[in-house]
Motif scaffolding. Structure first.
Motif, short mmCIF file in Angstrom:
data_model
loop_
_atom_site.label_atom_id
_atom_site.label_comp_id
_atom_site.label_asym_id
_atom_site.label_seq_id
_atom_site.Cartn_x
_atom_site.Cartn_y
_atom_site.Cartn_z
N ARG A 59 0.87 -1.16 0.10
CA ARG A 59 -0.10 0.23 -0.02
C ARG A 59 0.84 1.34 0.06
N ALA A 63 0.77 4.03 -3.19
CA ALA A 63 -0.08 4.94 -2.83
C ALA A 63 0.79 6.31 -3.25
N ARG A 67 -0.55 11.39 -0.72
CA ARG A 67 -1.70 10.64 0.03
C ARG A 67 -1.16 9.61 1.27
N ALA A 68 -0.02 9.25 1.03
CA ALA A 68 0.48 8.43 1.94
C ALA A 68 1.11 9.22 3.20
N GLU A 69 1.27 10.49 2.80
CA GLU A 69 1.95 11.24 3.74
C GLU A 69 0.66 11.98 4.83
N SER A 70 -0.44 12.32 4.10
CA SER A 70 -1.71 12.98 4.59
C SER A 70 -2.27 11.78 5.49
N ASP A 71 -2.24 10.69 4.89
CA ASP A 71 -2.96 9.67 5.67
C ASP A 71 -2.17 9.34 6.97
N TYR A 72 -0.80 9.35 6.96
CA TYR A 72 0.10 9.07 8.36
C TYR A 72 -0.34 10.35 9.24
N GLU A 74 -2.89 12.18 9.70
CA GLU A 74 -4.32 11.88 10.02
C GLU A 74 -4.33 10.58 10.92
N LEU A 75 -3.57 9.81 11.02
CA LEU A 75 -3.74 8.63 11.68
C LEU A 75 -3.01 8.76 13.08
N ARG A 160 -9.68 1.54 13.73
CA ARG A 160 -9.46 2.62 12.40
C ARG A 160 -9.44 1.83 11.16
N SER A 162 -6.70 0.33 9.87
CA SER A 162 -5.36 0.61 9.50
C SER A 162 -4.63 -0.57 9.30
#
Length: 231
Positions: A59, A63, A67-72, A74-75, A160, A162
Motif C-alpha cells: 500500500r 499510494a 496521499r500516503a503522507e497525509s494519511d499518516y 491524520e492517523l 481505524r 488501518s
C-alpha cells in the motif's frame, strides 16, 4: 502463535518495523523493498504476520506520495489513541511523562546510545531501534515493559481499520506477548485536547496544586523610586 522462545535473531525485524512506522517520505518509501527482504530473510515473525506486513508495504509503495503522507499525519498526529509517542497514552501532557522520558533516555545512554537532536525517547520507532541493538533476551524483556501500551495502540489501529495495525501486532509477537484487543477509554475531542487551560481557575488542576486547594499568591509592596535607584 507468536514465537515465544524462538532462537532466531530479530534485530533486523525490529529495525524494519521501526522504519515502517516512520513518516512515509521519499527516503522511507525507497527503502520498502529492503524492509520486506529483511523481514522475510530473518523470519522472526510467523508467516501470517509477514503477509499482513507485505500488504502494508504494498500500500505504501503504490499510494501517491501526498496521499500516503497525509494519511499518516491524520492517523498518528491527530489523536492520543494512535499516538506513536508511548508515554502520551499513559501520562498525557503531565509532568509524569517528562520524568518517564528522562528515565528512558538514561536507559539509552547507559547502553552507549544518544538520541538525535529533537528526537523524543518514547517515540515507538526509537524504542524499536534501541531494542534492535540489544541482545535478544534483553530486547524482548524491554519490549514487554511497553506491551500494554502497544496493545492499546494495536486496538486503536484495528478500530481505524488501518494496515499499520500489523506493525503493532508484530511488535507484540516479538515481545512474546499475546496480540489481543483491549477496551480503550473514551478519547476527548480534538478541540478539547487542544483547549488552553483557564488562566486562574484551571491552574489548580494543571499541576501546581491539587484540585480543590487554594493557589497561593505572593503580594510584594512596591519600593519607593529612590530605593529602587539606590539598588
Amino acid at each position: 502463535m507468536p514465537l515465544l522462545n524462538s532462537p532466531r535473531r530479530m534485530s533486523h525485524s525490529l529495525r524494519a518495523l521501526a522504519w515502517l512506522l516512520r513518516y512515509p517520505d521519499d527516503e522511507m518509501r525507497a527503502a520498502l523493498p529492503a524492509l520486506s527482504e529483511a523481514l522475510h530473510d530473518e523470519r522472526a515473525l510467523i508467516a501470517g504476520r509477514l503477509v499482513e506486513l507485505d500488504d502494508l508495504i504494498d500500500r505504501l509503495a503504490h499510494a501517491p506520495a501526498l496521499r500516503a503522507e497525509s494519511d499518516y499525519v491524520e492517523l498518528f498526529d491527530r489523536g492520543r489513541r494512535t499516538a506513536l509517542h508511548l508515554f502520551e497514552h499513559v501520562h498525557g501532557d503531565s509532568r509524569e511523562r517528562g520524568q518517564a522520558m528522562v528515565d528512558l533516555a538514561q536507559t539509552y545512554e547507559r547502553a552507549g546510545l544518544l538520541l538525535a537532536p529533537g528526537e523524543l525517547p518514547d517515540y515507538l520507532p526509537v524504542v524499536l531501534e534501541f531494542a534492535s541493538t540489544q541482545p535478544q533476551a534483553e530486547a524482548r524483556e524491554f519490549l514487554r515493559e511497553t506491551a500494554h501500551i502497544v496493545r492499546a495502540l494495536f486496538t486503536a489501529l484495528l478500530e481505524r481499520r488501518s494496515a499499520y495495525a500489523s506493525v503493532a501486532a508484530a511488535v507484540l509477537d516479538l515481545a512474546g506477548e499475546r496480540c489481543d484487543k483491549v477496551t480503550l477509554p473514551e478519547e476527548p475531542s480534538l478541540d478539547e485536547s487542544w483547549a488552553e487551560p483557564e488562566a486562574f481557575g484551571g491552574c489548580s488542576t494543571q499541576g501546581q496544586s491539587r484540585p480543590g486547594q487554594p493557589q497561593p499568591i505572593r503580594v510584594v509592596r512596591p519600593q519607593p523610586a529612590a530605593t529602587r535607584s539606590a539598588a
